[in-house]
Design a protein around this motif. Sequence first.
Motif, PDB file in Angstrom:
ATOM      1  N   MET A   1      -7.251  -3.423   1.823  1.00  0.00           N
ATOM      2  CA  MET A   1      -6.224  -4.295   3.620  1.00  0.00           C
ATOM      3  C   MET A   1      -7.562  -4.433   4.172  1.00  0.00           C
ATOM      4  O   MET A   1      -9.255  -4.212   4.206  1.00  0.00           O
ATOM      5  CB  MET A   1      -6.310  -2.453   3.995  1.00  0.00           C
ATOM      6  CG  MET A   1      -4.498  -2.380   4.353  1.00  0.00           C
ATOM      7  SD  MET A   1      -3.701  -3.145   5.011  1.00  0.00           S
ATOM      8  CE  MET A   1      -1.811  -2.886   5.536  1.00  0.00           C
ATOM      9  N   VAL A   2      -7.792  -5.478   4.621  1.00  0.00           N
ATOM     10  CA  VAL A   2      -8.662  -6.044   5.527  1.00  0.00           C
ATOM     11  C   VAL A   2      -7.993  -6.618   7.025  1.00  0.00           C
ATOM     12  O   VAL A   2      -7.091  -6.843   7.275  1.00  0.00           O
ATOM     13  CB  VAL A   2      -8.580  -8.083   4.555  1.00  0.00           C
ATOM     14  CG1 VAL A   2      -9.204  -8.738   5.036  1.00  0.00           C
ATOM     15  CG2 VAL A   2      -8.682  -7.894   3.367  1.00  0.00           C
ATOM     16  N   PHE A  13     -12.533  -3.802   4.961  1.00  0.00           N
ATOM     17  CA  PHE A  13     -11.950  -3.787   4.354  1.00  0.00           C
ATOM     18  C   PHE A  13     -11.679  -2.256   3.344  1.00  0.00           C
ATOM     19  O   PHE A  13     -12.632  -1.528   3.767  1.00  0.00           O
ATOM     20  CB  PHE A  13     -13.021  -4.189   2.742  1.00  0.00           C
ATOM     21  CG  PHE A  13     -12.899  -5.685   3.289  1.00  0.00           C
ATOM     22  CD1 PHE A  13     -12.177  -6.690   2.227  1.00  0.00           C
ATOM     23  CD2 PHE A  13     -13.964  -6.857   4.004  1.00  0.00           C
ATOM     24  CE1 PHE A  13     -12.441  -8.208   2.414  1.00  0.00           C
ATOM     25  CE2 PHE A  13     -14.418  -8.086   3.345  1.00  0.00           C
ATOM     26  CZ  PHE A  13     -13.345  -8.603   3.448  1.00  0.00           C
ATOM     27  N   THR A  14     -10.628  -1.962   3.181  1.00  0.00           N
ATOM     28  CA  THR A  14     -10.445  -0.559   2.539  1.00  0.00           C
ATOM     29  C   THR A  14      -9.535  -1.418   0.735  1.00  0.00           C
ATOM     30  O   THR A  14      -9.043  -1.931   0.664  1.00  0.00           O
ATOM     31  CB  THR A  14      -9.135   0.390   3.578  1.00  0.00           C
ATOM     32  OG1 THR A  14      -8.427  -0.332   3.285  1.00  0.00           O
ATOM     33  CG2 THR A  14      -9.512   0.573   4.943  1.00  0.00           C
ATOM     34  N   ASN A  15      -9.949  -0.295   0.468  1.00  0.00           N
ATOM     35  CA  ASN A  15      -9.851   0.531  -1.215  1.00  0.00           C
ATOM     36  C   ASN A  15      -8.388   0.506  -1.432  1.00  0.00           C
ATOM     37  O   ASN A  15      -7.420   0.942  -2.244  1.00  0.00           O
ATOM     38  CB  ASN A  15     -10.583   0.580  -2.058  1.00  0.00           C
ATOM     39  CG  ASN A  15     -10.333   2.220  -2.140  1.00  0.00           C
ATOM     40  OD1 ASN A  15     -10.183   2.652  -1.292  1.00  0.00           O
ATOM     41  ND2 ASN A  15     -11.365   2.420  -2.951  1.00  0.00           N
ATOM     42  N   SER A  16      -7.516   1.067  -0.576  1.00  0.00           N
ATOM     43  CA  SER A  16      -5.898   1.318   0.439  1.00  0.00           C
ATOM     44  C   SER A  16      -5.304   0.440   0.189  1.00  0.00           C
ATOM     45  O   SER A  16      -5.062   0.173   1.780  1.00  0.00           O
ATOM     46  CB  SER A  16      -5.965   2.774   0.701  1.00  0.00           C
ATOM     47  OG  SER A  16      -4.647   3.120   0.625  1.00  0.00           O
ATOM     48  N   GLN A  62      -4.879   0.491   7.399  1.00  0.00           N
ATOM     49  CA  GLN A  62      -4.994  -1.008   8.083  1.00  0.00           C
ATOM     50  C   GLN A  62      -5.892  -0.152   9.624  1.00  0.00           C
ATOM     51  O   GLN A  62      -6.357   0.965   9.929  1.00  0.00           O
ATOM     52  CB  GLN A  62      -3.725  -1.271   8.640  1.00  0.00           C
ATOM     53  CG  GLN A  62      -3.619  -2.530   9.843  1.00  0.00           C
ATOM     54  CD  GLN A  62      -2.970  -3.405  10.172  1.00  0.00           C
ATOM     55  OE1 GLN A  62      -1.840  -2.251   9.706  1.00  0.00           O
ATOM     56  NE2 GLN A  62      -2.939  -4.510  10.773  1.00  0.00           N
ATOM     57  N   VAL A  63      -6.542  -0.884   9.551  1.00  0.00           N
ATOM     58  CA  VAL A  63      -8.055  -0.306  11.005  1.00  0.00           C
ATOM     59  C   VAL A  63      -7.336  -0.799  12.186  1.00  0.00           C
ATOM     60  O   VAL A  63      -6.490  -1.890  12.663  1.00  0.00           O
ATOM     61  CB  VAL A  63      -9.309  -1.835  10.650  1.00  0.00           C
ATOM     62  CG1 VAL A  63     -10.035  -1.969  11.456  1.00  0.00           C
ATOM     63  CG2 VAL A  63     -10.182  -1.263   9.021  1.00  0.00           C
ATOM     64  N   HIS A  64      -7.776  -0.068  13.378  1.00  0.00           N
ATOM     65  CA  HIS A  64      -6.920  -0.337  14.608  1.00  0.00           C
ATOM     66  C   HIS A  64      -7.883   0.321  15.517  1.00  0.00           C
ATOM     67  O   HIS A  64      -9.093   0.993  15.532  1.00  0.00           O
ATOM     68  CB  HIS A  64      -5.960   0.624  14.807  1.00  0.00           C
ATOM     69  CG  HIS A  64      -4.909  -0.067  14.186  1.00  0.00           C
ATOM     70  ND1 HIS A  64      -3.409  -1.502  14.192  1.00  0.00           N
ATOM     71  CD2 HIS A  64      -4.246   0.784  12.976  1.00  0.00           C
ATOM     72  CE1 HIS A  64      -2.737  -1.288  13.757  1.00  0.00           C
ATOM     73  NE2 HIS A  64      -2.968  -0.399  12.335  1.00  0.00           N
ATOM     74  N   SER A  72      -4.676  -7.383  14.285  1.00  0.00           N
ATOM     75  CA  SER A  72      -2.742  -7.192  13.780  1.00  0.00           C
ATOM     76  C   SER A  72      -3.074  -6.682  15.534  1.00  0.00           C
ATOM     77  O   SER A  72      -1.282  -6.750  15.530  1.00  0.00           O
ATOM     78  CB  SER A  72      -2.736  -6.453  12.758  1.00  0.00           C
ATOM     79  OG  SER A  72      -3.492  -5.095  12.996  1.00  0.00           O
ATOM     80  N   ASP A  73      -3.299  -5.924  16.165  1.00  0.00           N
ATOM     81  CA  ASP A  73      -3.241  -5.954  17.267  1.00  0.00           C
ATOM     82  C   ASP A  73      -2.913  -6.470  18.321  1.00  0.00           C
ATOM     83  O   ASP A  73      -2.846  -6.113  19.720  1.00  0.00           O
ATOM     84  CB  ASP A  73      -4.837  -4.882  17.805  1.00  0.00           C
ATOM     85  CG  ASP A  73      -4.248  -3.753  17.101  1.00  0.00           C
ATOM     86  OD1 ASP A  73      -3.862  -2.875  16.361  1.00  0.00           O
ATOM     87  OD2 ASP A  73      -6.076  -3.005  17.137  1.00  0.00           O
TER      88      ASP A  73
END
Length: 78
Positions: A1-2, A13-16, A62-64, A72-73
């Motif tokens: 996810m970016v 960035f996450t790898n999931s 996803q980062v919040h 995305s928020d």
Amino acid sequence: MVEVSRDGRRVYFTNSLYAPWDAQFYPDGIQSWMVKLDAKPEGGMEIDPKFFLEFGNLRGHQVHLEGGDASSDSYCYS
């Protein structure tokens, strides 16, 4: 996810991605992590060497960011 911060200065960035896709791409399991890149106003990016989160067997998606700071928020806050 970016995920990009609203001010455009941080990129995470996450790898999931999603559990069903993770199972397909990582059939032996996944050791999830997240990194941050700092975007420079004059252009370019660099990895923040002090920011590396390991989630182990948990999946970081996803980062919040607090206060709706993630792109995305935007639909959640007016």
